[in-house]
Design a protein around this motif. Sequence first.
Motif, PDB file in Angstrom:
ATOM      1  N   PRO A   1      12.903  -3.256  -1.854  1.00 41.39           N
ATOM      2  CA  PRO A   1      12.738  -2.923  -0.530  1.00 41.39           C
ATOM      3  C   PRO A   1      11.686  -4.096  -0.171  1.00 41.39           C
ATOM      4  O   PRO A   1      10.443  -4.159  -0.340  1.00 41.39           O
ATOM      5  N   ILE A   2      12.082  -5.313   0.415  1.00 37.28           N
ATOM      6  CA  ILE A   2      11.382  -6.314   1.021  1.00 37.28           C
ATOM      7  C   ILE A   2      11.211  -6.461   2.533  1.00 37.28           C
ATOM      8  O   ILE A   2      12.288  -5.943   3.284  1.00 37.28           O
TER       9      ILE A   2
ATOM     10  N   THR B   1       2.862  -5.448  -2.963  1.00 35.36           N
ATOM     11  CA  THR B   1       3.433  -6.750  -3.284  1.00 35.36           C
ATOM     12  C   THR B   1       4.955  -6.732  -3.417  1.00 35.36           C
ATOM     13  O   THR B   1       5.653  -7.902  -3.035  1.00 35.36           O
TER      14      THR B   1
ATOM     15  N   TYR C   1       7.635 -11.732  -2.321  1.00 39.44           N
ATOM     16  CA  TYR C   1       8.351 -12.128  -1.057  1.00 39.44           C
ATOM     17  C   TYR C   1       7.311 -12.215   0.206  1.00 39.44           C
ATOM     18  O   TYR C   1       7.007 -13.437   0.738  1.00 39.44           O
ATOM     19  N   SER C   2       6.876 -11.346   0.676  1.00 35.81           N
ATOM     20  CA  SER C   2       5.736 -11.165   1.774  1.00 35.81           C
ATOM     21  C   SER C   2       4.475 -12.007   1.270  1.00 35.81           C
ATOM     22  O   SER C   2       3.892 -12.744   2.112  1.00 35.81           O
TER      23      SER C   2
ATOM     24  N   ILE D   1      -1.499  -5.697  -4.073  1.00 34.75           N
ATOM     25  CA  ILE D   1      -1.775  -4.604  -4.850  1.00 34.75           C
ATOM     26  C   ILE D   1      -0.540  -3.877  -4.531  1.00 34.75           C
ATOM     27  O   ILE D   1       0.424  -3.922  -3.884  1.00 34.75           O
ATOM     28  N   ASP D   2       0.245  -3.608  -5.931  1.00 38.95           N
ATOM     29  CA  ASP D   2       1.324  -2.785  -5.892  1.00 38.95           C
ATOM     30  C   ASP D   2       1.256  -1.992  -7.255  1.00 38.95           C
ATOM     31  O   ASP D   2       0.673  -2.396  -8.351  1.00 38.95           O
TER      32      ASP D   2
ATOM     33  N   ASN E   1       3.741  -0.896  -8.946  1.00 43.44           N
ATOM     34  CA  ASN E   1       4.851  -1.395  -9.918  1.00 43.44           C
ATOM     35  C   ASN E   1       4.651  -2.579 -10.507  1.00 43.44           C
ATOM     36  O   ASN E   1       4.734  -3.759 -10.099  1.00 43.44           O
TER      37      ASN E   1
ATOM     38  N   TRP F   1       7.716  -5.040 -10.846  1.00 46.36           N
ATOM     39  CA  TRP F   1       8.011  -5.813  -9.596  1.00 46.36           C
ATOM     40  C   TRP F   1       6.703  -6.887  -9.400  1.00 46.36           C
ATOM     41  O   TRP F   1       6.988  -8.098  -9.182  1.00 46.36           O
TER      42      TRP F   1
ATOM     43  N   ASP G   1      -2.872   1.685  -8.208  1.00 46.76           N
ATOM     44  CA  ASP G   1      -2.435   2.802  -7.045  1.00 46.76           C
ATOM     45  C   ASP G   1      -3.137   2.402  -5.858  1.00 46.76           C
ATOM     46  O   ASP G   1      -4.506   2.605  -6.019  1.00 46.76           O
ATOM     47  N   ALA G   2      -2.765   2.025  -4.914  1.00 47.24           N
ATOM     48  CA  ALA G   2      -3.438   1.687  -3.538  1.00 47.24           C
ATOM     49  C   ALA G   2      -4.273   2.879  -2.932  1.00 47.24           C
ATOM     50  O   ALA G   2      -5.096   2.781  -1.973  1.00 47.24           O
TER      51      ALA G   2
ATOM     52  N   PHE H   1      -2.236  -6.657   5.457  1.00 50.26           N
ATOM     53  CA  PHE H   1      -0.828  -6.422   5.552  1.00 50.26           C
ATOM     54  C   PHE H   1      -0.366  -5.020   5.044  1.00 50.26           C
ATOM     55  O   PHE H   1      -0.604  -4.985   3.919  1.00 50.26           O
TER      56      PHE H   1
ATOM     57  N   ASP I   1       2.299  -2.425   3.840  1.00 50.52           N
ATOM     58  CA  ASP I   1       3.619  -2.515   3.363  1.00 50.52           C
ATOM     59  C   ASP I   1       3.943  -1.561   2.168  1.00 50.52           C
ATOM     60  O   ASP I   1       4.572  -2.172   1.335  1.00 50.52           O
ATOM     61  N   ALA I   2       3.403  -0.302   1.977  1.00 51.06           N
ATOM     62  CA  ALA I   2       3.720   0.446   0.876  1.00 51.06           C
ATOM     63  C   ALA I   2       3.581   1.769   1.149  1.00 51.06           C
ATOM     64  O   ALA I   2       2.940   2.052   2.312  1.00 51.06           O
TER      65      ALA I   2
ATOM     66  N   PHE J   1      -4.529   4.857   3.463  1.00 52.16           N
ATOM     67  CA  PHE J   1      -4.658   3.499   3.372  1.00 52.16           C
ATOM     68  C   PHE J   1      -5.865   3.250   4.549  1.00 52.16           C
ATOM     69  O   PHE J   1      -6.555   2.234   4.198  1.00 52.16           O
TER      70      PHE J   1
END
Length: 218
Positions: free
Chosen positions: A35-36, A62, A66-67, A83-84, A86, A89, A112-113, A131, A133-134, A142
Amino acid sequence: MIVNEEIMKYIGVHLPERSELMQRMEQEALAEHIPIIQPSSAQLLYMLVRMQKPRTIFEIGTAIGYSTLWLTKAAPEATIYSIDINGEWQARAHQALTEAGVREHVTLFNEDATLDPFSQWQTPPSFDFIFMDAAKGQYIRFMELYLPYLVTDGVILTDNVLHHGLVTETHFYNRRKRQLVERIQKFNDYLANHPILESSWIPIGDGMVLSMRRRSTK
Ligand SMILES: C[S@@+](CC[C@H](N)C(=O)[O-])C[C@H]1O[C@@H](n2cnc3c(N)ncnc32)[C@H](O)[C@@H]1O
């Protein structure tokens, strides 16, 4: 789809052409169901960052970078943290950022955020732009964790807040889907009533909300 398909196509053909690397990442994400952010939303993210000229950016989610690449393109001088949870990825994000020659601008956290990595820092960071997006179900968490690091007049852009338009649905056959939608609805209500954030919802891509911090919490 939030906006009708024809309009989305129409917007799509008016987007500037992406780099060969970005196009490749879009194709990989599509083929591998990663998912991006949608290109129309990414272009908005890019424009907002260009306008605000943040010196520090925090990205939550992250994926394959891409973003993150859009962020580096919009603010080449900024310090970017991303931060991600995974690691697989994020390793690909590392490669993509290296290929684009911008790896040194980005600090990647494979964590882990929901567990604030900055809480251990002696001098806490401050962010001009976040930004988000997770893990859509964790958006309120968050926000509570990271809002204290956002400067006054700082901006938070959050993706997927209309969740394929399902936020207006009341009947669901799938319990998990209903729970997720309810959490996104709660997040939108939370923002609408937030004492120090002003927000504006944008029905682009999967739905974004732009929030700005208006005064200190302290
Ligand atoms: C929609 S994707 C991010 C896409 C990326 N921003 C882009 O547009 O290229 C969401 C990401 O959030 C990550 N994620 C989910 N829960 C997380 C958590 N608790 N902490 C950190 N990352 C998380 C997932 O691993 C996934 O890579």
